[in-house]
Design an enzyme around this catalytic site. Structure first.
Site, PDB file in Angstrom:
ATOM      1  CD  GLU A 141      -3.021  -0.542  -0.080  1.00  0.00           C
ATOM      2  OE1 GLU A 141      -3.321   0.642  -0.259  1.00  0.00           O
ATOM      3  OE2 GLU A 141      -3.398  -1.464  -0.830  1.00  0.00           O
ATOM      4  CB  CYS A 196     -13.713   4.569 -12.759  1.00  0.00           C
ATOM      5  SG  CYS A 196     -14.612   6.114 -12.573  1.00  0.00           S
ATOM      6  CB  CYS A 209     -18.772   4.631 -18.993  1.00  0.00           C
ATOM      7  SG  CYS A 209     -17.932   6.019 -18.232  1.00  0.00           S
ATOM      8  CB  CYS A 251     -18.487   0.918 -15.700  1.00  0.00           C
ATOM      9  SG  CYS A 251     -18.588   1.268 -13.937  1.00  0.00           S
ATOM     10  CB  CYS A 293     -22.296   6.015 -12.643  1.00  0.00           C
ATOM     11  SG  CYS A 293     -21.096   7.320 -12.868  1.00  0.00           S
TER      12      CYS A 293
HETATM   13 FE1  SF4 Z   1     -16.655   5.547 -13.661  1.00  0.00          FE
HETATM   14 FE2  SF4 Z   1     -19.269   6.016 -13.692  1.00  0.00          FE
HETATM   15 FE3  SF4 Z   1     -17.978   5.457 -15.967  1.00  0.00          FE
HETATM   16 FE4  SF4 Z   1     -18.325   3.574 -14.132  1.00  0.00          FE
HETATM   17  S1  SF4 Z   1     -19.913   4.586 -15.306  1.00  0.00           S
HETATM   18  S2  SF4 Z   1     -16.430   4.014 -15.271  1.00  0.00           S
HETATM   19  S3  SF4 Z   1     -18.171   4.736 -12.249  1.00  0.00           S
HETATM   20  S4  SF4 Z   1     -17.710   7.227 -14.666  1.00  0.00           S
END
Ligand code: SF4
Length: 353
Positions: free
Chosen positions: A37, A192, A199, A202, A208
């Site tokens: 970390e 992200c 997205c 995602c 989101c």
């Molecule tokens: Fe990021 Fe929202 Fe795109 Fe997902 S949908 S990658 S959380 S900006």
């Protein structure tokens, strides 16, 4: 957004697409997770891996690290940068050995007492190594959350921190804290991303707000840069009957130190008087040329150039080491500051029109 729904989407994605074979994920003791970390702060996984393996070979246990001398620790950090991280790691190892009898603390409150460990790092250490419930909020996770709720302020604001930590707490699942936190980190690092987030792939796009509003690029909201003070000056392109222009050398220190420049005045009304008294020149006529703006690191200078034909009040205005009549067909007397060079060029274009 329902906590269970959010975390189950994240976990499902992690099981299929997350990173499962990083060196610190094998035998994830608090010590091994802690070192990873700290190395991962401000540094990408791909860079950290080789450093991590070498570090672990030399300092496989907290005791070995605590008893090492600082030079040896820093030597293993060479090239990773941010050396305070290594010094703090070493200091914290000594404290754990001395004050905690070598037992790694298992609470966030105890961990954040150690040098170099903040709340998010503490959360990562105990969740990833012990599967204890502790939220994280590193840079990647902040970005994901800021987009998720379309946070209307920079993440560095105090109120934003509170909002984000509350959200981090709220969204934690009831189990699999280690996998969930690793998943959030992976999501931020691989999908992200800061620019051009993926997205379409995602797992949480339905939750989101930034995505739903088609405004992903606008989040996290950037901190407004402090505006620089502005100054204005008139620069004089004083011309004689031979078409030469009057240059002055600036003092060796200060802005444009030692460079050749043009006479300056603060107030347009003082033009005739200044030229008469300082340079023994009479103004015949004047013309304003296009203004230019020059941005310094600490202020912005607006320059209004004034071209003026002049006549000497005495036989010829004397030239010295620091003031000359400059004939543009000859080579420059020395260096010009960039805006002065531009003004001379602009003047040249104006004069040949
Ligand atoms: Fe990021 Fe929202 Fe795109 Fe997902 S949908 S990658 S959380 S900006």
């Amino acid at each position: 957004m329902k906590r269970n729904e959010f975390s189950s989407h994240v976990l499902k994605w992690f099981d299929q697409h997350g990173r499962h074979d990083l060196p610190w994920q094998q035998n994830p003791t608090p010590y091994r997770v802690w070192v990873s970390e700290i190395m991962l702060q401000q540094t990408q996984v791909s860079t950290v891996i080789a450093y991590y393996l070498r570090f672990m070979q030399t300092f496989p246990t907290l005791k070995k690290l605590a008893l090492a001398n600082e030079d040896a620790v820093l030597d293993h950090w060479t090239g990773l940068g941010y050396y305070a991280r290594a010094r703090n790691l070493h200091k914290a190892a000594k404290i754990i050995l001395e004050k905690h009898r070598g037992e790694f603390p298992e609470t966030v409150d105890e961990l954040i007492e150690l040098p170099g460990i903040g709340r998010s790092t503490a959360g990562a250490i105990i969740s990833l190594s012990k599967n204890l419930r502790a939220p994280i909020l590193d840079g990647n996770v902040k970005r994901v959350f800021a987009r998720l709720i379309a946070l209307d302020q920079p993440t560095t604001e105090k109120t934003a921190q509170t909002i984000l930590w509350n959200l981090a707490e709220e969204l934690m699942p009831k189990e699999r804290f280690n996998a969930y936190n690793q998943a959030l980190m992976d999501l931020g690092a691989t999908l992200c991303t800061r620019s051009k987030p993926a997205c379409a792939a995602c797992p949480v796009q339905q939750f989101c707000a930034a995505y739903q509003h088609n405004a992903v690029e606008g989040y996290p909201v950037k901190k407004a840069k402090p505006t620089k003070p502005e100054k204005s000056v008139f620069m004089l392109l004083l011309e004689n009957a031979q078409g030469e222009i009057f240059l002055q050398k600036r003092p060796p220190t200060g802005i444009w130190g030692g460079l050749w420049s043009l006479p300056e005045i603060d107030d347009e009304k003082s033009l005739a008087q200044t030229c008469r008294q300082k340079y023994a020149l009479k103004i015949i006529n004047t013309k304003k040329l296009n203004p230019i703006k020059h941005v310094f690191s600490h202020f912005v200078l607006h320059i209004q150039p004034i071209r003026a034909q002049t006549k000497p009040l005495s036989a010829r205005v004397s030239e010295t080491d620091s003031q000359i009549w400059y004939n543009k067909r000859q080579s420059p007397p020395g260096g010009f500051a960039a805006p002065v060079l531009k003004l001379i060029k602009d003047y040249d274009n104006d004069a040949t029109r």
